[in-house]
Motif scaffolding. Structure first.
Motif, PDB file in Angstrom:
ATOM      1  N   VAL A 196     -70.523  20.253 -42.563  1.00  0.00           N
ATOM      2  CA  VAL A 196     -71.459  20.588 -41.487  1.00  0.00           C
ATOM      3  C   VAL A 196     -70.667  20.744 -40.195  1.00  0.00           C
ATOM      4  CG1 VAL A 196     -73.528  19.912 -40.227  1.00  0.00           C
ATOM      5  CG2 VAL A 196     -73.254  19.212 -42.626  1.00  0.00           C
ATOM      6  N   VAL A 240     -76.511  13.944 -37.648  1.00  0.00           N
ATOM      7  CA  VAL A 240     -76.345  14.558 -38.965  1.00  0.00           C
ATOM      8  C   VAL A 240     -75.842  13.521 -39.977  1.00  0.00           C
ATOM      9  CG1 VAL A 240     -75.008  16.243 -40.282  1.00  0.00           C
ATOM     10  CG2 VAL A 240     -76.007  16.895 -38.086  1.00  0.00           C
ATOM     11  N   ILE A 253     -68.063  16.334 -41.475  1.00  0.00           N
ATOM     12  CA  ILE A 253     -68.690  16.868 -40.270  1.00  0.00           C
ATOM     13  C   ILE A 253     -67.568  17.229 -39.296  1.00  0.00           C
ATOM     14  CG2 ILE A 253     -70.243  16.373 -38.344  1.00  0.00           C
ATOM     15  CD1 ILE A 253     -71.634  14.329 -40.173  1.00  0.00           C
TER      16      ILE A 253
END
Length: 450
Positions: free
Chosen positions: A394, A405, A370
């Protein structure tokens, strides 16, 4: 060199903690102090200076700065800004906060520098000394300016200082009785320009040491282990036992050939923390700490906030705050501390060191990446280039979104690790704020999940 400032005109560049600490110390020593700060928004600093009776300017570095017998710079101020270049042309001496505070030190100094691990190691060293009955004061780059400590602490046996490369750029006579360089890897190259300059700044910690002094260096660091020009060198080595220093043999820690404890008993985990423990133990033993105090402290010392800090366990997933991971090497060390799959949150303001090594480690250790912040796209690009699946990356816009997330994608037995490999200043005021925002988001999730 100016060691008596009484009646001298001193301009301080920067109204940070160090700058304000210097203002108090120099005012107490009879100097005529003027503070110049580029930011316009330091309301609390201006109030403090008004109470102190010190004149100041905010929002610029004007020619008033040059009306001085010497200039003192805060560590975060680059030494090539125009007002300092003009001061050099005029022959006005320029010193840093550490140098000036040293002029008034009345106890031995034990100082530690390095790219990673400084705060943990000085805190551990200070704890060992205190547990041995030695009245040590922890100061320097860790958040308590050395100048404040000099002014405020009266009953002192020694000072334990965390010292940054920025602080070491501006020393002249600063001399630690015992010093250490933990490691040197690419960092702050936006200021130091190249590794040669960065290493030179770090080596300044030994610049004024004498034969009766000592410096501890990491035998695992290829830039440090061959420093043959330093005669008072002691080694700490996690992969063996040096002839002079601290190391590991048969699963046990030895300091100057004295057995301390089993490695398995150390509360701090990870190979990098073993190095930190060896360094602190060696320095403490030289400073007069008992072997028992060293062993007892290593068994109990759990580390610092924002440094591989356990935050919570949610549905079998462990959340770790390593917001102090502000460079690539620090994040590599964090990733190597885990054997289970990792969801890594990384990104922020980079330091122009590249992400190729980080990308290789991400491919090896990370299941989900992420990214956020200014260098998030660069980390993403580097990971894809090394073969990390694009669908497992992401991009997010906030720390809160990153945590949401991570929570949605994490599986039982995995780790969610915030270790940004970048500075925080693109989105936060400092790494502490970044870590606190991460922890708040995680703990909010924990409350909703319970």
């Amino acid at each position: 060199m100016i060691k008596c400032v009484e009646g001298k005109r001193v301009s301080i560049i920067g109204a940070s903690r160090s700058g304000l600490g210097l203002a108090h110390l120099l005012r107490a020593k009879g100097a005529k102090v003027f503070v110049s700060e580029l930011s316009k928004d330091k309301v609390e600093a201006s109030k403090e200076l008004e109470r102190l009776g010190v004149s100041f300017e905010f929002g610029e570095h004007s020619g008033k700065v040059l009306n001085a017998d010497l200039i003192a710079v805060s560590p975060g101020v680059p030494l090539d800004i125009p007002i300092l270049e003009e001061a050099k042309r005029r022959g006005i001496p320029i010193y840093g906060e550490i140098e000036i505070a040293f002029w008034y030190a009345n106890a031995p100094i034990y100082a530690i520098t390095g790219t990673n691990g400084k705060s943990t190691t000085v805190s551990l060293l200070n704890s060992i000394l205190r547990n041995s009955g030695i009245k040590s004061v922890l100061a320097g780059n860790i958040g308590y300016p050395f100048s404040r400590a000099i002014l405020e602490e009266r009953d002192v046996d020694c000072y334990v200082l965390e010292i940054s490369s920025y602080q070491l750029e501006t020393i002249e006579t600063f001399r630690p009785r015992i010093s250490a360089i933990l490691n040197v890897t690419p960092d702050h190259l936006d200021r130091h320009k190249d590794m040669e300059s960065y290493l030179k700044a770090k080596l300044n910690i030994a610049l004024n040491q004498r034969e009766e002094d000592s410096i501890w260096v990491n035998a695992n660091d290829e830039l440090l282990r061959d420093l043959s020009f330093i005669p008072q060198k002691f080694l700490f080595w996690k992969d063996g036992l040096p002839s002079k220093g601290a190391g590991v043999a048969d699963g046990k820690i030895f300091v100057l050939k004295e057995e301390v404890l089993n490695v398995s008993e150390i509360k701090l985990k990870g190979p990098h923390n073993l190095e930190n423990a060896l360094c602190a133990s060696g320095m403490a033993y030289q400073a007069g700490a008992s072997l028992k105090a060293i062993a007892d402290t290593l068994r109990e010392f759990s580390g610092l906030e924002h440094r591989m800090e356990f935050v919570a366990e949610i549905n079998g997933v462990l959340y770790i705050n390593d917001s102090k991971g502000t460079n690539v090497v620090s994040t590599l060390l964090a990733l190597d501390s885990f054997s289970s799959p990792i969801i890594l949150i990384a990104g922020g303001r980079g330091k122009k060191t590249g992400y190729e090594k980080l990308a290789k480690k991400i491919v090896e250790k990370v299941r989900i990446l992420i990214v956020l912040g200014e260098d998030g796209p660069l980390i993403r690009e580097a990971a894809i280039k090394e073969g990390f699946p694009q669908e497992n990356i992401v991009s997010v816009c906030s720390m809160e979104e990153a945590v949401r997330v991570a929570h949605s994608l994490a599986k039982e037995g995995e780790y969610v690790l915030l270790s940004p490999a970048c500075a925080s200043f693109d989105m936060f005021s400092n790494f502490e704020e970044r870590g606190r925002v991460f922890k708040r988001a995680v703990l909010s999730l924990q409350r909703r999940s319970s």
